[in-house]
Design a protein around this motif. Structure first.
Motif, short mmCIF file in Angstrom:
data_model
loop_
_atom_site.label_atom_id
_atom_site.label_comp_id
_atom_site.label_asym_id
_atom_site.label_seq_id
_atom_site.Cartn_x
_atom_site.Cartn_y
_atom_site.Cartn_z
N ALA A 142 0.85 -1.19 0.00
CA ALA A 142 0.00 0.00 0.00
C ALA A 142 0.88 1.24 0.00
O ALA A 142 2.06 1.19 0.36
CB ALA A 142 -0.90 0.01 1.23
N SER A 143 0.30 2.34 -0.43
CA SER A 143 0.96 3.65 -0.30
C SER A 143 0.00 4.59 0.41
O SER A 143 -1.22 4.51 0.21
CB SER A 143 1.34 4.21 -1.68
OG SER A 143 0.19 4.45 -2.45
N ILE A 144 0.54 5.44 1.26
CA ILE A 144 -0.27 6.38 2.03
C ILE A 144 0.22 7.79 1.79
O ILE A 144 1.43 8.05 1.84
CB ILE A 144 -0.22 6.04 3.54
CG1 ILE A 144 -0.91 4.71 3.82
CG2 ILE A 144 -0.88 7.15 4.36
CD1 ILE A 144 -0.89 4.29 5.27
N ASN A 145 -0.70 8.68 1.47
CA ASN A 145 -0.41 10.11 1.30
C ASN A 145 -1.16 10.89 2.38
O ASN A 145 -2.33 10.61 2.65
CB ASN A 145 -0.87 10.60 -0.07
CG ASN A 145 0.06 10.16 -1.17
OD1 ASN A 145 1.08 10.78 -1.43
ND2 ASN A 145 -0.28 9.06 -1.82
N PHE A 146 -0.49 11.87 2.98
CA PHE A 146 -1.16 12.70 3.97
C PHE A 146 -0.41 14.03 4.09
O PHE A 146 0.81 14.08 3.98
CB PHE A 146 -1.22 12.01 5.34
CG PHE A 146 0.11 11.55 5.86
CD1 PHE A 146 0.89 12.37 6.66
CD2 PHE A 146 0.60 10.29 5.53
CE1 PHE A 146 2.12 11.95 7.13
CE2 PHE A 146 1.83 9.86 6.00
CZ PHE A 146 2.59 10.69 6.80
N PRO A 147 -1.15 15.13 4.29
CA PRO A 147 -0.50 16.42 4.51
C PRO A 147 -0.21 16.65 5.98
O PRO A 147 -0.95 16.18 6.85
CB PRO A 147 -1.54 17.42 4.00
CG PRO A 147 -2.85 16.75 4.23
CD PRO A 147 -2.61 15.27 4.15
N VAL A 148 0.87 17.36 6.25
CA VAL A 148 1.21 17.81 7.61
C VAL A 148 1.55 19.29 7.53
O VAL A 148 1.88 19.80 6.45
CB VAL A 148 2.42 17.03 8.20
CG1 VAL A 148 2.09 15.55 8.34
CG2 VAL A 148 3.68 17.24 7.38
N PRO A 149 1.47 20.03 8.64
CA PRO A 149 1.93 21.43 8.61
C PRO A 149 3.38 21.49 8.12
O PRO A 149 4.20 20.66 8.52
CB PRO A 149 1.81 21.86 10.08
CG PRO A 149 0.74 20.98 10.64
CD PRO A 149 0.90 19.66 9.95
N VAL A 150 3.68 22.44 7.26
CA VAL A 150 4.99 22.49 6.61
C VAL A 150 6.13 22.56 7.63
O VAL A 150 7.21 21.98 7.41
CB VAL A 150 5.05 23.66 5.60
CG1 VAL A 150 5.12 25.01 6.30
CG2 VAL A 150 6.19 23.50 4.62
N ASP A 151 5.88 23.19 8.78
CA ASP A 151 6.92 23.28 9.82
C ASP A 151 7.21 21.93 10.47
O ASP A 151 8.26 21.75 11.09
CB ASP A 151 6.50 24.28 10.90
CG ASP A 151 6.48 25.72 10.39
OD1 ASP A 151 7.11 25.98 9.34
OD2 ASP A 151 5.82 26.57 11.02
N ASP A 152 6.27 20.99 10.35
CA ASP A 152 6.44 19.66 10.96
C ASP A 152 6.95 18.62 9.97
O ASP A 152 7.17 17.46 10.35
CB ASP A 152 5.11 19.16 11.53
CG ASP A 152 4.65 19.97 12.74
OD1 ASP A 152 5.53 20.51 13.44
OD2 ASP A 152 3.43 20.06 12.97
N CYS A 153 7.14 19.00 8.72
CA CYS A 153 7.48 18.04 7.67
C CYS A 153 8.80 17.30 7.97
O CYS A 153 8.86 16.07 7.93
CB CYS A 153 7.56 18.74 6.32
SG CYS A 153 7.92 17.63 4.94
N LYS A 154 9.83 18.05 8.27
CA LYS A 154 11.15 17.46 8.53
C LYS A 154 11.10 16.50 9.71
O LYS A 154 11.66 15.40 9.67
CB LYS A 154 12.17 18.57 8.79
CG LYS A 154 13.61 18.09 8.86
CD LYS A 154 14.56 19.27 9.04
CE LYS A 154 16.01 18.79 9.14
NZ LYS A 154 16.94 19.95 9.32
#
Length: 211
Positions: A142-154
């Motif tokens: 499976a593959s999962i896509n999800f957004p996070v706040p840009v400041d939390d990406c790293k």
């Protein structure tokens, strides 16, 4: 505590608009909007009302009147859902450019794996408000896509890379915008998604994730 039936909020705009008037010149002032609609808009990028204030007003059935501090005009009323309000198919469109899309590919398609991923992110105090999962044709991965706040990406990438979860590839994309279409009228009207897709296609805008 005051047993008030209405809360008037005075601000620098005349009310709640169908979209950000600084971005969309044709944005219209909304006369009546439901708690659910403004709660969606507030949590998805609209800055007029804080989501918590709407939750409390809805819980105690307090009408909210958002109006201008500078003009003596009626603004926008936040009220319970009503049949009269359902005539408007789309109430508002919000956008957020403060998100990064994370894609985790090649995860074993087994119960509990997605739970492990989002438990790790939750423990790291990283908020996720949209999840899209796809399964390979053979049903193994499976593959999962999800957004996070840009400041939390790293931080999110670091947490997942250093975990015991097996995956083939993990990547992120900060060059995205999240567009949300809101309206109680969409429940009883067809064709909204079709118009949205066609409009974006005409402007050569590609869609990565749909929720």
């Amino acid at each position: 505590s005051l047993k008030s039936k209405i809360c008037e909020i005075y601000t620098d705009v005349e009310g709640i608009f169908s979209s950000d008037p600084r971005v969309v010149k044709e944005a219209k002032k909304i006369k009546n909007i439901t708690y659910e609609e403004i709660l969606e808009m507030a949590s998805l990028g609209s800055k007029v009302l804080h989501p918590r204030s709407v939750e409390l007003a809805m819980k105690y059935d307090i009408k909210i009147h958002v109006r201008s501090s500078f003009k003596n005009k009626l603004g926008s009323m936040v009220v319970k859902e009503d049949k009269k309000l359902e005539k408007e198919i789309v109430t508002g469109i919000t956008s957020s450019e403060n998100d990064a899309n994370i894609s985790v590919k090649g995860i074993p398609d087994k119960p509990g794996v997605a739970g492990q991923i989002f438990s790790l992110l939750s423990d790291a105090n990283i908020n996720v408000d949209m999840i899209v999962q796809n399964i390979t044709d053979d049903g193994k991965f499976a593959s999962i896509n999800f957004p996070v706040p840009v400041d939390d990406c790293k931080h999110a990438l670091s947490v997942l890379k250093n975990s015991k979860i097996k995956f083939k590839k993990i990547s992120s994309d900060k060059n995205i915008s999240k567009i949300s279409i809101v309206g109680v009228g969409m429940k009883s009207n067809v064709g909204v998604a079709k118009i949205m897709f066609e409009t974006l296609a005409k402007k050569n805008i590609n869609i990565q994730v749909i929720s």
